[in-house]
Design a protein around this motif. Structure first.
Motif, PDB file in Angstrom:
ATOM      1  N   ARG A  31       0.715  -0.772   0.553  1.00 45.66           N
ATOM      2  CA  ARG A  31      -0.295   0.463   0.262  1.00 45.66           C
ATOM      3  C   ARG A  31       1.016   1.210   0.074  1.00 45.66           C
ATOM      4  O   ARG A  31       1.938   1.235   0.556  1.00 45.66           O
ATOM      5  CB  ARG A  31      -0.993   0.106   1.392  1.00 45.66           C
ATOM      6  N   GLY A  32       0.848   2.398  -0.632  1.00 46.19           N
ATOM      7  CA  GLY A  32       1.154   3.298  -1.052  1.00 46.19           C
ATOM      8  C   GLY A  32       2.163   3.186  -1.771  1.00 46.19           C
ATOM      9  O   GLY A  32       2.452   5.018  -2.185  1.00 46.19           O
ATOM     10  N   THR A  33       2.847   2.102  -2.857  1.00 44.01           N
ATOM     11  CA  THR A  33       2.893   1.932  -4.168  1.00 44.01           C
ATOM     12  C   THR A  33       2.122   1.652  -5.440  1.00 44.01           C
ATOM     13  O   THR A  33       1.556   0.858  -5.302  1.00 44.01           O
ATOM     14  CB  THR A  33       4.304   1.062  -3.610  1.00 44.01           C
ATOM     15  N   ASP A  40      -3.299   7.799   3.129  1.00 46.52           N
ATOM     16  CA  ASP A  40      -2.620   9.080   4.100  1.00 46.52           C
ATOM     17  C   ASP A  40      -3.546   8.317   5.605  1.00 46.52           C
ATOM     18  O   ASP A  40      -3.876   8.823   6.013  1.00 46.52           O
ATOM     19  CB  ASP A  40      -3.114  10.429   3.552  1.00 46.52           C
ATOM     20  N   GLU A  41      -2.923   7.698   5.362  1.00 47.16           N
ATOM     21  CA  GLU A  41      -3.341   6.511   7.583  1.00 47.16           C
ATOM     22  C   GLU A  41      -1.630   6.346   7.910  1.00 47.16           C
ATOM     23  O   GLU A  41      -0.917   6.077   7.310  1.00 47.16           O
ATOM     24  CB  GLU A  41      -4.793   5.523   7.362  1.00 47.16           C
ATOM     25  N   VAL A  42      -2.302   5.375   8.856  1.00 47.64           N
ATOM     26  CA  VAL A  42      -0.760   5.219  10.001  1.00 47.64           C
ATOM     27  C   VAL A  42      -0.722   3.951   8.764  1.00 47.64           C
ATOM     28  O   VAL A  42      -0.656   2.849   8.921  1.00 47.64           O
ATOM     29  CB  VAL A  42      -1.266   4.684  11.035  1.00 47.64           C
ATOM     30  N   TYR A 151       3.480  11.847   1.478  1.00 48.74           N
ATOM     31  CA  TYR A 151       3.476  10.877   2.187  1.00 48.74           C
ATOM     32  C   TYR A 151       3.293   9.985   2.573  1.00 48.74           C
ATOM     33  O   TYR A 151       4.038   9.034   3.851  1.00 48.74           O
ATOM     34  CB  TYR A 151       1.882  11.311   2.656  1.00 48.74           C
ATOM     35  N   ALA A 152       3.195   9.197   1.435  1.00 45.09           N
ATOM     36  CA  ALA A 152       3.067   7.327   1.519  1.00 45.09           C
ATOM     37  C   ALA A 152       4.988   6.593   1.685  1.00 45.09           C
ATOM     38  O   ALA A 152       4.598   5.779   2.438  1.00 45.09           O
ATOM     39  CB  ALA A 152       2.907   6.871   0.695  1.00 45.09           C
TER      40      ALA A 152
END
Length: 237
Positions: A31-33, A40-42, A151-152
Motif C-alpha cells: 500500500r502506498g506503492t 494517507d493513514e498510519v 506522504y506514503a
C-alpha cells in the motif's frame, strides 16, 4: 510470495524472478506503492502482513513460502507470527527484528540518505559493491518507487522504523532461513545471527562480500541457497 523492501513495489524482484520459475510466484505492491491504494493513514509492518494475508485469500491460497527482504523481511516476521498456518517456509533476507533489539544503521548513513540530491547515489553504494556498479550501469530496481506520494514514503519509513517483533519471534513455527551479506551496513549483518538465535528452527547463511541487495548482485549464490532450503524442507515427512 516475494516481499519487497521499504518504499518499493513488486519490480524490486524483477532481476531474479527467472531464478524461481519452478515455483508459482506472487509479488505485490505495498500500500502506498505501484498500483495499490495509497491511503494517507498510519502504516505498520504488522498491517502490511495483514495485506499479504488478504492477497493470499484473494488468490485462494491456503499457504505459501514467504521470502521477504529488508522491510519485506520485517513484514514476513509478523505474517509468520500472526498467521502461522499460512506460512509454509520462511526466508528472511537483509532484515532485522527492529530497532529496540536489533542493530541499526549508523547516524552517518541516516544523514546521507536524508539529502534528496544524494539519496540514489548513497543507496546504490549501500546496495551494491563498487566493482558491480562499475560493470552494471542499470537499470536499478531497488531505489524506491518514484511514483509514490511523499506522504506514503514517510508512512513507509515510520512503519519500518517502528517495527518490533522481538517478543514474538520465538512463536514462529515455520522452518526459517536467514540470509545476509557480510558487508551490509544498511541493515547490519549482526542482525542475521540475532534472528537465527531468536527464531526456533532457524539458521543463518552469510554471503561473503555482499551488501544489502545480495539477492541481486550475488544471485548465483543467494537464489540456489533459497531453492535448496525450500526443496529440503518440502522433502520432510
Amino acid at each position: 510470495m516475494l516481499l519487497a523492501g521499504q518504499s518499493n513495489n513488486h519490480t524490486w524482484w524483477d532481476p531474479v524472478l527467472a531464478d524461481f520459475q519452478e515455483h508459482q510466484l506472487i509479488t505485490l505492491d505495498w500500500r502506498g506503492t505501484g498500483d495499490s491504494d495509497k491511503p494517507d493513514e498510519v502504516y505498520t509492518t504488522r498491517g502490511f502482513a495483514q495485506d499479504v494475508t488478504a492477497v493470499l485469500d484473494d488468490l485462494g491460497l491456503r499457504t505459501a513460502h514467504i521470502y521477504g527482504t529488508s522491510m519485506g523481511g520485517r513484514v514476513a516476521q509478523w505474517l509468520a507470527v500472526d498467521a502461522p498456518e499460512r506460512v509454509d517456509k520462511l526466508v528472511l533476507g537483509c532484515t532485522s527484528p527492529g530497532a529496540a533489539h536489533g542493530y541499526e544503521r549508523s547516524q552517518e548513513i541516516r544523514k546521507a540518505l536524508a539529502n534528496p540530491a544524494k539519496t540514489d547515489s548513497v543507496l546504490l553504494e549501500l546496495m551494491y559493491t563498487p566493482a558491480w556498479l562499475k560493470n552494471h550501469p542499470g537499470p536499478y530496481y531497488v531505489l524506491g518507487d518514484k511514483t509514490m506520494p511523499s506522504y506514503a514514503k514517510g508512512r513507509h519509513l515510520v512503519a519500518s522504523n517502528k517495527h518490533d517483533a522481538w517478543d514474538h519471534l520465538p512463536e514462529i513455527q515455520a522452518p526459517t532461513l536467514v540470509l545476509h551479506g557480510t558487508d551490509d551496513v544498511f541493515s547490519p549483518v549482526a542482525n542475521a545471527q540475532l534472528l537465527a538465535r531468536r527464531i526456533p528452527n532457524a539458521r543463518a547463511e552469510l554471503i561473503e562480500g555482499a551488501r544489502h541487495a545480495y539477492f541481486h548482485e550475488f544471485r548465483e549464490i543467494a537464489s540456489p541457497a533459497v531453492l535448496a532450503f525450500l526443496a529440503a524442507a518440502e522433502d520432510r515427512p
